[in-house]
Motif scaffolding. Structure first.
Motif, short mmCIF file in Angstrom:
data_model
loop_
_atom_site.label_atom_id
_atom_site.label_comp_id
_atom_site.label_asym_id
_atom_site.label_seq_id
_atom_site.Cartn_x
_atom_site.Cartn_y
_atom_site.Cartn_z
N LEU A 51 0.74 -1.14 -0.05
CA LEU A 51 -0.03 -0.02 -0.06
C LEU A 51 0.94 1.28 0.08
N ARG A 52 0.42 2.40 -0.49
CA ARG A 52 1.06 3.62 -0.41
C ARG A 52 0.13 4.61 0.09
N LEU A 53 0.46 4.88 1.26
CA LEU A 53 -0.17 6.10 2.04
C LEU A 53 0.39 7.54 1.59
N SER A 54 -0.57 8.50 1.51
CA SER A 54 -0.37 9.78 1.19
C SER A 54 -0.83 10.84 2.29
N CYS A 55 0.09 11.69 2.30
CA CYS A 55 -0.10 12.83 3.45
C CYS A 55 -0.23 14.37 2.82
N VAL A 56 -1.42 14.84 2.06
CA VAL A 56 -1.31 16.04 1.61
C VAL A 56 -1.40 17.36 2.59
N ALA A 57 -0.40 18.27 2.41
CA ALA A 57 -0.32 19.43 3.32
C ALA A 57 -0.91 20.39 2.60
N SER A 58 -1.30 21.44 3.33
CA SER A 58 -1.87 22.64 3.21
C SER A 58 -1.46 23.60 4.17
N GLY A 59 -1.35 24.97 3.62
CA GLY A 59 -1.15 26.39 4.79
C GLY A 59 0.13 26.41 4.69
N PHE A 60 1.55 25.58 4.65
CA PHE A 60 2.70 25.74 4.60
C PHE A 60 3.23 24.82 3.89
N PRO A 61 4.67 25.19 3.43
CA PRO A 61 5.41 24.08 2.43
C PRO A 61 5.81 22.92 3.65
N LEU A 62 5.55 21.77 3.21
CA LEU A 62 5.68 20.58 4.09
C LEU A 62 7.60 20.57 4.14
N ASP A 63 8.17 21.22 3.28
CA ASP A 63 9.59 20.90 3.33
C ASP A 63 10.28 21.64 4.45
N TYR A 64 9.51 22.69 5.11
CA TYR A 64 9.96 23.42 6.30
C TYR A 64 10.00 22.38 7.34
N TYR A 65 9.42 21.38 7.49
CA TYR A 65 9.25 20.62 8.58
C TYR A 65 9.66 19.10 8.56
N ALA A 66 10.03 18.53 9.82
CA ALA A 66 10.16 17.02 9.75
C ALA A 66 8.77 16.67 9.53
N VAL A 67 8.79 15.29 8.95
CA VAL A 67 7.35 14.46 8.71
C VAL A 67 7.54 13.25 9.01
N ALA A 68 6.68 12.71 9.96
CA ALA A 68 6.79 11.41 10.29
C ALA A 68 5.43 10.79 9.96
N TRP A 69 5.45 9.59 9.97
CA TRP A 69 4.41 8.27 10.04
C TRP A 69 4.21 7.69 11.28
N PHE A 70 3.09 7.73 12.00
CA PHE A 70 2.94 6.88 13.05
C PHE A 70 1.74 5.87 12.70
N ARG A 71 1.79 4.83 13.77
CA ARG A 71 0.72 3.91 13.69
C ARG A 71 0.08 3.64 15.02
N GLU A 72 -1.09 3.32 15.26
CA GLU A 72 -1.54 2.79 16.56
C GLU A 72 -2.56 1.66 16.26
N ALA A 73 -2.28 0.73 17.22
CA ALA A 73 -3.03 -0.65 17.02
C ALA A 73 -3.86 -0.76 18.28
N PRO A 74 -4.89 -1.51 18.23
CA PRO A 74 -5.66 -1.62 19.64
C PRO A 74 -4.80 -2.21 20.71
N GLY A 75 -4.74 -1.36 21.75
CA GLY A 75 -3.80 -2.09 23.06
C GLY A 75 -2.46 -1.75 22.81
N VAL A 76 -2.05 -0.84 21.87
CA VAL A 76 -0.57 -0.73 21.57
C VAL A 76 -0.44 0.86 21.48
#
Length: 120
Positions: free
Chosen positions: A18-43
């Motif tokens: 799968l490929r996940l996408s994260c579209v940003a608006s308001g400011f250039p995403l290049d200004y920031y560190a970007v991360a992907w998190f995940r959350e599973a039940p009980g974790v």
């Protein structure tokens, strides 16, 4: 204000991609560190990948299978997930305005989350 919208989750069989996408608006995403998190039940919420000026970083559990990338022209970040496993099932969130490897609650901007389910 930086706004993030993530998408691309779904149901996939073990070994699939799968490929996940994260579209940003308001400011250039290049200004920031970007991360992907995940959350599973009980974790708790865990950082699976992060991109900053120092490069790309991955949790041991996804190293070699997941790839984080950015497209500056589209102000979008991606998480390419290959060789998916049952244990990758979780809600995935993109985040910005934070610090790679830091606590999740220091990140200032979040996507709404997208469900990834790996099941046979």
């Amino acid at each position: 204000q930086l706004v993030l919208v993530d998408s691309g989750g779904g149901l996939v069989q073990p070994g699939g991609s799968l490929r996940l996408s994260c579209v940003a608006s308001g400011f250039p995403l290049d200004y920031y560190a970007v991360a992907w998190f995940r959350e599973a039940p009980g974790v708790g919420r865990e950082e699976v990948s992060c991109s900053n000026s120092g490069g790309e970083h991955y949790a041991d559990s996804v190293k070699g299978r997941f790839t984080i990338a950015r497209d500056s022209a589209k102000n979008t970040a991606y998480l390419q997930m290959n060789s998916l496993k049952l244990e990758d099932t979780a809600v995935y969130f993109c985040a910005a305005e934070g610090r790679c490897g830091g606590p999740w609650d220091v990140w200032g901007a979040w996507g709404q989350g997208t469900q990834v389910t790996v099941s046979s």
